[in-house]
Enzyme design. Structure first.
Site, PDB file in Angstrom:
ATOM      1  N   GLY A 100       9.384  -4.419  -1.570  1.00  0.00           N
ATOM      2  CA  GLY A 100       9.429  -5.668  -0.757  1.00  0.00           C
ATOM      3  C   GLY A 100       9.557  -5.511   0.491  1.00  0.00           C
ATOM      4  N   CYS A 139       9.253   1.888  -4.202  1.00  0.00           N
ATOM      5  CA  CYS A 139       9.194   1.722  -2.841  1.00  0.00           C
ATOM      6  C   CYS A 139      10.666   0.864  -2.298  1.00  0.00           C
ATOM      7  CB  CYS A 139       8.112   0.878  -2.125  1.00  0.00           C
ATOM      8  SG  CYS A 139       7.935   0.862  -0.663  1.00  0.00           S
ATOM      9  N   TYR A 140      10.681  -0.337  -1.835  1.00  0.00           N
ATOM     10  CA  TYR A 140      12.012  -0.770  -1.868  1.00  0.00           C
ATOM     11  C   TYR A 140      12.742  -0.766  -2.853  1.00  0.00           C
ATOM     12  CZ  TYR A 140      15.435  -4.621  -0.421  1.00  0.00           C
ATOM     13  OH  TYR A 140      16.485  -5.193  -0.380  1.00  0.00           O
ATOM     14  N   HIS A 176       3.655   3.981  -4.514  1.00  0.00           N
ATOM     15  CA  HIS A 176       2.917   2.944  -5.156  1.00  0.00           C
ATOM     16  C   HIS A 176       2.322   3.529  -6.372  1.00  0.00           C
ATOM     17  CE1 HIS A 176       4.750  -0.416  -2.890  1.00  0.00           C
ATOM     18  NE2 HIS A 176       4.487   0.695  -1.865  1.00  0.00           N
ATOM     19  N   GLU A 228       1.354   1.900  -8.867  1.00  0.00           N
ATOM     20  CA  GLU A 228       0.550   0.777  -9.475  1.00  0.00           C
ATOM     21  C   GLU A 228      -0.769   0.632  -8.869  1.00  0.00           C
ATOM     22  OE1 GLU A 228       3.215   0.350  -7.570  1.00  0.00           O
ATOM     23  OE2 GLU A 228       3.284  -1.293  -6.184  1.00  0.00           O
ATOM     24  N   ASP A 243     -10.101 -20.800 -17.688  1.00  0.00           N
ATOM     25  CA  ASP A 243      -8.734 -20.896 -18.319  1.00  0.00           C
ATOM     26  C   ASP A 243      -8.773 -21.983 -19.444  1.00  0.00           C
ATOM     27  OD1 ASP A 243      -8.252 -18.980 -16.726  1.00  0.00           O
ATOM     28  OD2 ASP A 243      -7.164 -20.111 -15.359  1.00  0.00           O
ATOM     29  N   LYS A 254      -5.255 -13.083 -15.840  1.00  0.00           N
ATOM     30  CA  LYS A 254      -6.789 -13.597 -15.781  1.00  0.00           C
ATOM     31  C   LYS A 254      -7.433 -12.633 -16.663  1.00  0.00           C
ATOM     32  CE  LYS A 254      -9.599 -16.751 -14.172  1.00  0.00           C
ATOM     33  NZ  LYS A 254      -9.208 -18.155 -13.910  1.00  0.00           N
TER      34      LYS A 254
END
Ligand code: XMP
Length: 510
Positions: free
Chosen positions: A54, A81-82, A168, A170, A226, A366
């Site tokens: 964040g 992180c945060y 991070h 990710e 979609d 997606k």
């Protein structure tokens, strides 16, 4: 089904964290930090919780905090992180701020031997983006990684299964990020990985059948990814009980309306209703040059035609739409009380009453929607379709939209697509298309002076469409595209290439 909670503290990578978890075959949900209590986390059976990053500092009294009871709730916790700093702060550690403590970008990480770092070498590269840092781990926590500037780059309290990483995992720049998440999910949370697209399709088809019974379902098909995948899924569940209504406003790319019709009438069992209404749309757009006015007219007319058809023939049973997960995620930033409205989520007019709204893709990202589409046998071109604006070519014909100008643009755009496909270059682009700027220029063809339309080519690469780079298409491809457009498209005598990034430009010209 096993599920992981991604608790959103306003970081920019929150969706990425959830996607990374799902890539490991574990279902992940994102919730704002102030929308779920510790009791709910426990009672809803989450296998683990990930605190996101964040933009805030834990010292800021307005920064998002969380109930410290989470530390003793018995649910495995990973702070990023945060999120890591917040855990340290809540558990009695020391978070500090110093001018020289910031780390941004790729940083060398040294790790200790620990289950969170199984199969990871002692030194590797991680991605950092922080100013504050943890100077002292809380009591009961062991420091398991560090960098030159960051004494506590990772910490753990194994007895309570609480972990924190300052970097991070990710993002792909963290060399072993995927493995770290895998270790947390499988070694710490004890997940087995039961989130798979095959079981998703079987379960969803069964659920739709049970819900719909012998009633009808109507779905507005746009030809986008979609709504197409939603249509294919519902067709698999209830076949001819599904009616897809496809409003073709004549502002799609060349032959696209026919392609959509053929796909759904030939490959799938359903009723397919195509409403051809280019003339009505062009009539409404006559003399209109302002982009926003054009957008409003096209949007309004689209829904008028669509709902009129529904009123006339299908105003009962169920209404389906292709809402996907990112359309519904509430933000952990600022006022998290508002749900984002999105063009995928359509408001049903008050005078039309459906039994319920079916959104079979509402939990998918997606890339997962595309995987489902592939498994259901949708054509590759449709599943991997580039984004296409709702107002279609209406905002790529700059100025007044006429049938002739739409035709010119469709022809030029089809040549561009053909050349990019032939050269195998298309998949490298996030989006590319032709624009008709409404500029006439002087040229010479044979011995004749010409005064004809200019066509512009736009092509961009981007991760998220918030920013974009103009694509460095090889000159020979651009040359062929230009030659073919000028030779094959009547009334065009010049082609230019748009070399504007976003910002300051936007992707579309209008
Ligand atoms: P811009 O032009 O804002 O485009 O940089 C970013 C992305 O959004 C698409 N776009 C639209 N999509 N309705 C839509 O559904 C619109 O009015 C619209 N305008 C832009 C654009 O194609 C790009 O992918």
């Amino acid at each position: 089904m096993e599920k992981i909670l991604v608790l959103d503290f306003g970081g920019q990578y929150n969706q990425l964290i959830a996607r990374r978890v799902r890539e490991q075959s574990i279902y992940a949900e994102i919730k704002p930090y102030n929308k779920i209590t510790v009791d709910q986390i426990v009672s809803e059976g989450y296998r683990g919780v990930i605190f996101t990053g964040g933009p805030n500092s834990v010292f800021d009294p307005l920064s998002p905090h969380y109930d410290p009871a989470i530390l003793d709730a018995g649910v495995p916790l990973l702070g990023i992180c945060y999120g890591c700093q917040l855990i340290a702060h809540m558990a009695g550690g020391v978070v500090s701020s110093a001018d020289n403590s910031s780390e941004y970008g790729k940083i060398e990480l040294d790790i200790r031997d620990h289950a969170l770092f199984e199969s990871i070498p002692g030194r590797s590269v991680c991605w950092m983006s922080h100013h504050d840092y943890i100077s002292e781990a809380p009591d009961g926590f062991a420091v398991i990684a560090s960098t030159d500037k960051c004494p506590v780059a990772a910490m753990c309290d194994d007895s309570r299964r609480i972990y924190g990483v300052q970097f991070h995992p990710e993002v792909t720049h963290t060399e072993y990020g995927r493995q770290i998440l895998h270790n947390f999910l499988y070694n710490v949370c004890g997940c087995s990985g039961d989130w798979r697209m095959d079981s998703f399709i079987d379960d969803t088809v069964a659920a739709i059948r049970a819900q719909v019974g012998d009633k009808g379902v109507v779905l507005g098909l746009s030809g986008g990814v979609d709504s197409s995948v939603a249509a294919a899924l519902i067709s698999k569940a209830v076949g001819k009980q599904l009616t897809c209504v496809f409003v073709d406003q004549g502002l799609m790319r060349k032959d696209e309306g026919d392609f959509v019709e053929q796909t759904f009438t030939k490959l799938f069992d359903m009723n397919f209703v195509r409403i051809n209404c280019q003339d009505a749309f062009l009539d409404k757009l006559k003399g209109i040059v302002d982009p926003e006015e054009k957008r409003t007219i096209i949007g309004t007319e689209f829904y008028r035609v669509f709902w009129d058809k529904i009123r006339e023939s299908y105003g009962d049973g169920f209404f389906a739409q292709g809402t996907i997960y990112p359309d519904r995620i509430e933000s952990g930033k600022g006022d998290a009380s508002k749900i984002k409205t999105h063009h995928n989520q359509v408001g049903v007019p008050e005078d039309i009453h459906f039994e319920d709204v079916i959104e079979p893709l509402k939990d998918l990202f997606k890339d997962e929607v595309r995987a489902v589409g592939e498994k259901l046998g949708l054509p590759h071109d449709l599943v991997w379709r580039q984004p296409f604006p709702g107002p279609g070519l209406g905002v790529r014909v700059i100025g007044e939209v006429t049938a002739e100008r739409v035709r010119i643009l469709q022809e030029a755009d089809a040549i561009l697509r053909d050349e990019m496909d032939k050269n195998g270059y298309a998949p490298q682009m996030s989006q590319f298309f032709a624009v008709l700027p409404g500029v006439k220029t002087v040229g010479v063809m044979g011995d004749e002076r010409t005064y004809c339309e200019l066509v512009a080519i736009r092509a961009v690469t981007t991760d998220d469409f918030m920013t974009a780079d103009w694509a460095k298409i090889p000159y020979d491809i651009l040359g062929r595209v230009s030659n073919r457009i000028i030779n094959e498209v009547d009334r065009v005598n010049r082609v230019v290439y748009d070399i504007t990034s976003k910002p300051p430009g936007t992707v579309e010209w209008e």
